[in-house]
Structure formats: C-alpha cells, structure tokens
Write a protein that holds these residues in place. Structure first.
Motif, PDB file in Angstrom:
ATOM      1  N   THR A 116     -22.966 -58.504   6.730  1.00 32.08           N
ATOM      2  CA  THR A 116     -22.837 -59.019   8.088  1.00 32.08           C
ATOM      3  C   THR A 116     -24.213 -59.334   8.653  1.00 32.08           C
ATOM      4  OG1 THR A 116     -20.891 -57.612   8.405  1.00 32.08           O
ATOM      5  CG2 THR A 116     -21.867 -58.570  10.376  1.00 32.08           C
ATOM      6  N   GLU A 117     -24.347 -60.473   9.308  1.00 31.67           N
ATOM      7  CA  GLU A 117     -25.627 -60.872   9.895  1.00 31.67           C
ATOM      8  C   GLU A 117     -26.039 -59.805  10.910  1.00 31.67           C
ATOM      9  OE1 GLU A 117     -28.857 -62.326  11.691  1.00 31.67           O
ATOM     10  OE2 GLU A 117     -27.049 -62.113  12.913  1.00 31.67           O
ATOM     11  N   PRO A 118     -27.223 -59.192  10.732  1.00 29.35           N
ATOM     12  CA  PRO A 118     -27.578 -58.013  11.533  1.00 29.35           C
ATOM     13  C   PRO A 118     -27.514 -58.208  13.041  1.00 29.35           C
ATOM     14  CG  PRO A 118     -29.058 -58.188   9.664  1.00 29.35           C
ATOM     15  CD  PRO A 118     -28.222 -59.442   9.669  1.00 29.35           C
ATOM     16  N   GLU A 119     -27.999 -59.325  13.551  1.00 28.16           N
ATOM     17  CA  GLU A 119     -28.013 -59.502  15.007  1.00 28.16           C
ATOM     18  C   GLU A 119     -26.592 -59.582  15.564  1.00 28.16           C
ATOM     19  OE1 GLU A 119     -30.678 -59.121  16.916  1.00 28.16           O
ATOM     20  OE2 GLU A 119     -31.635 -58.647  14.992  1.00 28.16           O
ATOM     21  N   ILE A 120     -25.695 -60.222  14.815  1.00 29.12           N
ATOM     22  CA  ILE A 120     -24.297 -60.292  15.235  1.00 29.12           C
ATOM     23  C   ILE A 120     -23.667 -58.907  15.165  1.00 29.12           C
ATOM     24  CG2 ILE A 120     -22.023 -61.208  14.630  1.00 29.12           C
ATOM     25  CD1 ILE A 120     -23.381 -63.779  13.743  1.00 29.12           C
ATOM     26  N   ALA A 121     -23.937 -58.187  14.102  1.00 26.84           N
ATOM     27  CA  ALA A 121     -23.381 -56.841  13.939  1.00 26.84           C
ATOM     28  C   ALA A 121     -23.852 -55.912  15.057  1.00 26.84           C
ATOM     29  CB  ALA A 121     -23.770 -56.272  12.579  1.00 26.84           C
ATOM     30  N   LYS A 122     -25.112 -56.020  15.422  1.00 27.88           N
ATOM     31  CA  LYS A 122     -25.638 -55.164  16.489  1.00 27.88           C
ATOM     32  C   LYS A 122     -24.927 -55.429  17.804  1.00 27.88           C
ATOM     33  CE  LYS A 122     -30.279 -55.078  14.425  1.00 27.88           C
ATOM     34  NZ  LYS A 122     -31.688 -55.533  14.597  1.00 27.88           N
ATOM     35  N   GLN A 123     -24.715 -56.714  18.120  1.00 27.73           N
ATOM     36  CA  GLN A 123     -24.038 -57.032  19.372  1.00 27.73           C
ATOM     37  C   GLN A 123     -22.578 -56.582  19.333  1.00 27.73           C
ATOM     38  OE1 GLN A 123     -24.171 -61.129  20.680  1.00 27.73           O
ATOM     39  NE2 GLN A 123     -23.350 -60.614  22.686  1.00 27.73           N
ATOM     40  N   PHE A 124     -21.905 -56.809  18.206  1.00 29.12           N
ATOM     41  CA  PHE A 124     -20.497 -56.404  18.108  1.00 29.12           C
ATOM     42  C   PHE A 124     -20.380 -54.880  18.199  1.00 29.12           C
ATOM     43  CE2 PHE A 124     -16.354 -56.745  15.412  1.00 29.12           C
ATOM     44  CZ  PHE A 124     -15.598 -56.676  16.568  1.00 29.12           C
ATOM     45  N   ALA A 125     -21.332 -54.157  17.610  1.00 29.21           N
ATOM     46  CA  ALA A 125     -21.314 -52.691  17.701  1.00 29.21           C
ATOM     47  C   ALA A 125     -21.465 -52.241  19.147  1.00 29.21           C
ATOM     48  CB  ALA A 125     -22.425 -52.097  16.840  1.00 29.21           C
ATOM     49  N   ARG A 126     -22.383 -52.860  19.867  1.00 26.96           N
ATOM     50  CA  ARG A 126     -22.585 -52.491  21.270  1.00 26.96           C
ATOM     51  C   ARG A 126     -21.330 -52.787  22.085  1.00 26.96           C
ATOM     52  NH1 ARG A 126     -26.971 -50.955  23.777  1.00 26.96           N
ATOM     53  NH2 ARG A 126     -28.231 -51.451  21.941  1.00 26.96           N
ATOM     54  N   ASN A 134     -19.898 -61.371  24.078  1.00 27.45           N
ATOM     55  CA  ASN A 134     -20.528 -60.217  24.712  1.00 27.45           C
ATOM     56  C   ASN A 134     -19.496 -59.257  25.297  1.00 27.45           C
ATOM     57  OD1 ASN A 134     -23.008 -58.884  25.230  1.00 27.45           O
ATOM     58  ND2 ASN A 134     -22.854 -59.439  27.392  1.00 27.45           N
ATOM     59  N   SER A 135     -18.232 -59.555  25.074  1.00 30.63           N
ATOM     60  CA  SER A 135     -17.145 -58.642  25.421  1.00 30.63           C
ATOM     61  C   SER A 135     -16.007 -58.897  24.452  1.00 30.63           C
ATOM     62  CB  SER A 135     -16.674 -58.852  26.864  1.00 30.63           C
ATOM     63  OG  SER A 135     -15.867 -60.009  26.962  1.00 30.63           O
ATOM     64  N   LEU A 136     -15.042 -57.991  24.412  1.00 31.45           N
ATOM     65  CA  LEU A 136     -13.902 -58.165  23.516  1.00 31.45           C
ATOM     66  C   LEU A 136     -13.040 -59.348  23.944  1.00 31.45           C
ATOM     67  CD1 LEU A 136     -12.767 -54.482  22.811  1.00 31.45           C
ATOM     68  CD2 LEU A 136     -14.336 -55.942  21.508  1.00 31.45           C
ATOM     69  N   ALA A 137     -13.217 -59.827  25.170  1.00 31.94           N
ATOM     70  CA  ALA A 137     -12.416 -60.955  25.657  1.00 31.94           C
ATOM     71  C   ALA A 137     -12.634 -62.200  24.808  1.00 31.94           C
ATOM     72  CB  ALA A 137     -12.746 -61.251  27.118  1.00 31.94           C
ATOM     73  N   GLY A 138     -13.841 -62.398  24.299  1.00 32.01           N
ATOM     74  CA  GLY A 138     -14.106 -63.567  23.460  1.00 32.01           C
ATOM     75  C   GLY A 138     -13.333 -63.507  22.160  1.00 32.01           C
ATOM     76  N   TYR A 139     -13.243 -62.315  21.580  1.00 27.71           N
ATOM     77  CA  TYR A 139     -12.480 -62.140  20.342  1.00 27.71           C
ATOM     78  C   TYR A 139     -10.978 -62.260  20.617  1.00 27.71           C
ATOM     79  CZ  TYR A 139     -16.894 -60.436  18.444  1.00 27.71           C
ATOM     80  OH  TYR A 139     -18.209 -60.337  18.033  1.00 27.71           O
ATOM     81  N   ALA A 140     -10.546 -61.802  21.791  1.00 29.04           N
ATOM     82  CA  ALA A 140      -9.139 -61.928  22.167  1.00 29.04           C
ATOM     83  C   ALA A 140      -8.764 -63.394  22.360  1.00 29.04           C
ATOM     84  CB  ALA A 140      -8.855 -61.127  23.434  1.00 29.04           C
ATOM     85  N   THR A 196     -18.278 -53.006  20.968  1.00 26.77           N
ATOM     86  CA  THR A 196     -17.216 -52.113  20.515  1.00 26.77           C
ATOM     87  C   THR A 196     -17.355 -50.715  21.113  1.00 26.77           C
ATOM     88  OG1 THR A 196     -16.898 -53.278  18.410  1.00 26.77           O
ATOM     89  CG2 THR A 196     -16.205 -50.979  18.498  1.00 26.77           C
ATOM     90  N   PHE A 197     -18.507 -50.096  20.903  1.00 26.18           N
ATOM     91  CA  PHE A 197     -18.658 -48.690  21.253  1.00 26.18           C
ATOM     92  C   PHE A 197     -18.854 -48.438  22.748  1.00 26.18           C
ATOM     93  CE2 PHE A 197     -19.750 -48.459  16.697  1.00 26.18           C
ATOM     94  CZ  PHE A 197     -18.844 -47.477  16.334  1.00 26.18           C
ATOM     95  N   MET A 198     -19.193 -49.481  23.506  1.00 26.03           N
ATOM     96  CA  MET A 198     -19.347 -49.310  24.951  1.00 26.03           C
ATOM     97  C   MET A 198     -18.113 -49.765  25.723  1.00 26.03           C
ATOM     98  SD  MET A 198     -22.256 -47.832  25.269  1.00 26.03           S
ATOM     99  CE  MET A 198     -22.509 -47.939  27.045  1.00 26.03           C
TER     100      MET A 198
END
Length: 271
Positions: A180-190, A67-73, A192-194
């Motif tokens: 890309t699985e839509p629900e995952i893509a939607k969360q990653f977009a949010r 739910n934040s870029l910290a998880g990907y980091a 990313t862009f916020m």
C-alpha cells in the motif's frame, strides 16, 4: 469516471441476491478468496479495492475526499448502483463495516442486510464505552506509522492477523500492508482509528450478522457485544479464532454462520 477501473471491480456468480465484499485497512479484494467460492454458485458477488489499495486507480485518490469515511461510502454507493442487483448484502471487514453502515444511513432501503466481520464503531475507550485502545495509544500508533510505515507494517501485520498456527497468513497481510502506498495508508489509518461511528450504527434496523473473533487485538469481544446491543436486528456470532481476520484464518466457521444468516436472501426457497 470508470468505476470498474477506479476500484478494480470484479463481478462473478449469479443468484437471487448480490453480496458486495468490502475489505479493511491494509487489505485488498484478494483476501476474500477463502469465502468467495462458497457463494458464487448461489449469488452474484461483487469484489472491489478501496481507492489506494490493491489494483485500484491511485490517480483517483483525493486527500480531501478520503479524509473521512464518507468518501469511501460514496464510492461504495456508486458501485452498488452500477454493479449490484437487489437484494444487496454488504460483507464488510473491519472499518468497511462502518463504511457500509454509512451507505445504509445515506440510502435507506438500499441494503437488505449486513455481515460485519471484526467491526468497531469506535476504537477508543470513551466514558463507559470500551473500544480497546486509550486515546494516547492511538496517537502513539499513528506517530509510529508516520515515522516508519514499513517497519510498523512488518511488526504489526502478523499481530493483527493472529492465526498463530498459520504463519503464511501473517506474511500475506504484511506484504499487503507494505504494498500500500505509504502516504495513502497513513491517511486511511488516521481516518479509521480516529472515527467514531456510534451514532451511525445506533438503532440501525437492517438485519446484521456480527462476526467477532474470540481473541482480537483490534476489535475485542466487548465491541461486538456493544454493537449487538445497539443494532436491534443483529445476531452476534463469536468465532473461535485468534486475530482480526477470521474470514482468512477461520473461513469455514465464517461461511457456516453466513449461510445460516443469509438463507432468506440467497436460498429463498429453502424452508
């Protein structure tokens, strides 16, 4: 956790440095193929898919963690520990450039250099900062994603890709978005862009090459100029290219700029 399975990690090549290629939203590691062969003969190359993308383990996706870029980091830091050998250079496209900056902040000294392709620390215009979008534009974009992800992907992917003379690339990005699985893509977009990572990049002293397209609907030239101004050891290279993916649509220009910038690490004996 088997990181290789979780992130579909591929390791190839050999040399004095490790290049870790980190893809952007809606993409996967296959989109680095236009650049990878150029470097595998001279350095170690690590490719991976963000969890939720490509051939990653979808079972590893955790809505709270990502739910934040910290998880990907966190993921990127873990795979650097296990698969990279120093010096480590992060090659990050779009949002992954900021994920790399977060890793650098969390682990000082781990990253020798960054190559940021189409980076943006904040997509929203704030006061004197030009991100390229009004807040209401981002809300509208995210609302459209929520209501019709596949339709949005089919319409927007070719626009994001640009490359008017290479329509196959727009089709490739469209297919990648749609896989890309839509629900995952939607969360990653949010996420990313916020995100606003201006404080994370300000004053970061790690040598950084900023590769910015001359015409990019997602990350306008003003964003590259901003980053160049706040990253004290940065080099800004404008690539004559229409679109957000110059590593695909203008790979020769990108590899040439990377060769020059990365020479101290990947060709250390060349004067």
């Amino acid at each position: 956790m088997d990181l290789q399975h979780r992130n579909n990690i591929k390791v190839m090549g050999d040399g004095p440095a490790t290049l870790v290629f980190s893809h952007g939203f809606g993409c996967d590691q296959t989109m680095w193929r236009y650049l990878v062969d150029h470097f595998t003969g001279r350095c170690r190359v690590v490719l991976y898919d963000q969890v939720g993308a490509g051939q990653s383990d979808l079972g590893a996706y955790d809505k709270e963690k990502y739910n934040s870029l910290a998880g990907y980091a966190q993921d990127l830091g873990e795979l650097i520990d296990q698969f990279a050998t120093s010096p480590v250079i992060l090659v990050g496209h779009s949002v992954s450039a900021m994920i790399g900056a977060l890793v650098d902040r969390q682990r000082p000294g781990t990253i020798a250099a960054h190559v940021m392709i189409g980076p943006s620390p904040c997509y929203i215009d704030v006061d004197d900062y030009v991100g390229g979008f009004k807040l209401e534009d981002i809300h509208s974009l995210l609302d459209t994603l929520d209501s019709n992800y596949l339709g949005w992907s089919s319409t927007m992917a070719p626009v994001i890709m640009g490359a008017p003379g290479q329509p196959a690339l727009g089709e490739e990005l469209t297919n990648s978005f749609c896989r890309t699985e839509p629900e995952i893509a939607k969360q990653f977009a949010r996420v990313t862009f916020m995100s606003d990572n201006r404080e994370d990049v300000a004053g970061l002293t790690t040598p950084t090459l900023i590769l910015q397209s001359s015409d990019d609907i997602i990350a306008p030239v003003a964003v590259g100029e901003y980053l160049h101004g706040v990253l004290p050891n940065s080099t800004l290279c404008l690539v004559a290219n229409v679109g957000h993916c110059p590593h695909m649509s203008a790979p020769c220009a990108c590899s040439e700029a990377m060769d020059s910038f990365l020479s101290p690490w990947i060709d250390p004996h060349v004067d």
